[in-house]
Design a protein around this motif. Structure first.
Motif, mmCIF file in Angstrom:
data_model
loop_
_atom_site.group_PDB
_atom_site.id
_atom_site.type_symbol
_atom_site.label_atom_id
_atom_site.label_comp_id
_atom_site.label_asym_id
_atom_site.label_seq_id
_atom_site.Cartn_x
_atom_site.Cartn_y
_atom_site.Cartn_z
ATOM 1 N N ASP A 79 -16.989 1.822 -2.503
ATOM 2 C CA ASP A 79 -16.884 2.764 -3.617
ATOM 3 C C ASP A 79 -16.353 2.092 -4.889
ATOM 4 N N ASN A 80 -16.340 0.767 -4.894
ATOM 5 C CA ASN A 80 -15.933 -0.046 -6.043
ATOM 6 C C ASN A 80 -14.458 0.102 -6.414
ATOM 7 N N THR A 81 -13.631 0.333 -5.419
ATOM 8 C CA THR A 81 -12.193 0.352 -5.616
ATOM 9 C C THR A 81 -11.581 -0.805 -4.833
ATOM 10 N N LEU A 82 -10.338 -1.084 -5.109
ATOM 11 C CA LEU A 82 -9.619 -2.163 -4.443
ATOM 12 C C LEU A 82 -9.370 -1.802 -2.986
ATOM 13 N N ASP A 83 -9.680 -2.722 -2.088
ATOM 14 C CA ASP A 83 -9.366 -2.512 -0.668
ATOM 15 C C ASP A 83 -7.929 -2.985 -0.450
ATOM 16 N N TYR A 84 -7.018 -2.087 -0.690
ATOM 17 C CA TYR A 84 -5.587 -2.374 -0.641
ATOM 18 C C TYR A 84 -5.159 -2.881 0.739
ATOM 19 N N ASP A 85 -5.627 -2.247 1.793
ATOM 20 C CA ASP A 85 -5.210 -2.626 3.141
ATOM 21 C C ASP A 85 -5.645 -4.048 3.498
ATOM 22 N N VAL A 86 -6.874 -4.399 3.188
ATOM 23 C CA VAL A 86 -7.352 -5.757 3.444
ATOM 24 C C VAL A 86 -6.572 -6.755 2.593
ATOM 25 N N GLY A 87 -6.349 -6.400 1.343
ATOM 26 C CA GLY A 87 -5.598 -7.283 0.451
ATOM 27 C C GLY A 87 -4.190 -7.541 0.958
ATOM 28 N N MET A 88 -3.498 -6.480 1.363
ATOM 29 C CA MET A 88 -2.128 -6.648 1.868
ATOM 30 C C MET A 88 -2.116 -7.481 3.139
ATOM 31 N N THR A 102 4.620 -12.369 -5.597
ATOM 32 C CA THR A 102 3.942 -11.906 -6.812
ATOM 33 C C THR A 102 2.594 -11.266 -6.489
ATOM 34 N N ALA A 103 1.899 -11.774 -5.477
ATOM 35 C CA ALA A 103 0.608 -11.197 -5.098
ATOM 36 C C ALA A 103 0.794 -9.795 -4.512
ATOM 37 N N ILE A 104 1.816 -9.604 -3.697
ATOM 38 C CA ILE A 104 2.103 -8.276 -3.139
ATOM 39 C C ILE A 104 2.445 -7.304 -4.268
ATOM 40 N N HIS A 105 3.272 -7.755 -5.204
ATOM 41 C CA HIS A 105 3.637 -6.897 -6.336
ATOM 42 C C HIS A 105 2.397 -6.519 -7.140
ATOM 43 N N ALA A 106 1.530 -7.493 -7.404
ATOM 44 C CA ALA A 106 0.307 -7.231 -8.173
ATOM 45 C C ALA A 106 -0.588 -6.233 -7.442
ATOM 46 N N LEU A 107 -0.736 -6.402 -6.140
ATOM 47 C CA LEU A 107 -1.570 -5.489 -5.375
ATOM 48 C C LEU A 107 -0.999 -4.070 -5.411
ATOM 49 N N ASN A 108 0.309 -3.953 -5.275
ATOM 50 C CA ASN A 108 0.948 -2.633 -5.351
ATOM 51 C C ASN A 108 0.757 -2.013 -6.727
ATOM 52 N N SER A 109 0.869 -2.813 -7.764
ATOM 53 C CA SER A 109 0.722 -2.311 -9.138
ATOM 54 C C SER A 109 -0.716 -1.934 -9.468
ATOM 55 N N CYS A 110 -1.674 -2.572 -8.811
ATOM 56 C CA CYS A 110 -3.078 -2.441 -9.211
ATOM 57 C C CYS A 110 -3.962 -1.714 -8.202
ATOM 58 N N LYS A 111 -3.354 -1.072 -7.207
ATOM 59 C CA LYS A 111 -4.183 -0.458 -6.169
ATOM 60 C C LYS A 111 -5.095 0.638 -6.710
#
Length: 142
Positions: A79-88, A102-111
């Motif tokens: 659906d063209n959104t961030l796959d937060y679970d895979v990223g984490m 920093t990557a975890i923080h970015a993912l949380n900020s940009c989910k």
């Protein structure tokens, strides 16, 4: 054939690796991603370097380059959104310690950064820009 080898190598590194990557392995993987995605989307070196310097005024080629990068990371859902679970999961299990926090923080900020989900390239651009803006000095996408 070259793209298949690169894809398989990146998939192995990002999905099947049981231990965290070293900084050198991450650098090599990012180089491979850029070498695949840049010519595929006709993004120029200048466009990519501009994004690394905070200039996110990109044409379609630059935006689609980011879609390719995020897709190769398996970070884009259908659906063209961030796959937060895979990223984490990827960050927690495979990111080098030097970028993990920093990557975890970015993912949380940009989910929820993808606002234009009707266009995969624009959505990826929005996500990548959010990751950059979260901490420009620690921007880790190729």
């Amino acid at each position: 054939m070259k793209h298949l080898v690169v894809f398989l190598l990146c998939s192995y590194i990002f999905i099947n690796n049981e231990a965290a990557m070293t900084d050198a392995q991450l650098k090599a993987a990012l180089k491979l991603l850029r070498n695949v995605c840049q010519p595929k989307n006709k993004a120029t070196n200048e466009q990519i370097e501009a994004m690394h310097k905070g200039d996110w005024n990109q044409d379609r080629n630059g935006m689609c380059y980011m879609n390719c990068v995020l897709s190769m990371y398996k970070l884009m859902k259908k659906d063209n959104t961030l796959d937060y679970d895979v990223g984490m999961s990827t960050i927690e299990n495979q990111a080098p310690e030097s970028i993990k926090v920093t990557a975890i923080h970015a993912l949380n900020s940009c989910k929820d950064a993808a606002k234009t989900t009707s266009d995969k390239c624009v959505a990826a651009h929005e996500i990548a820009q959010c990751i950059y803006l979260d901490n420009p000095a620690a921007y880790f996408l190729p």
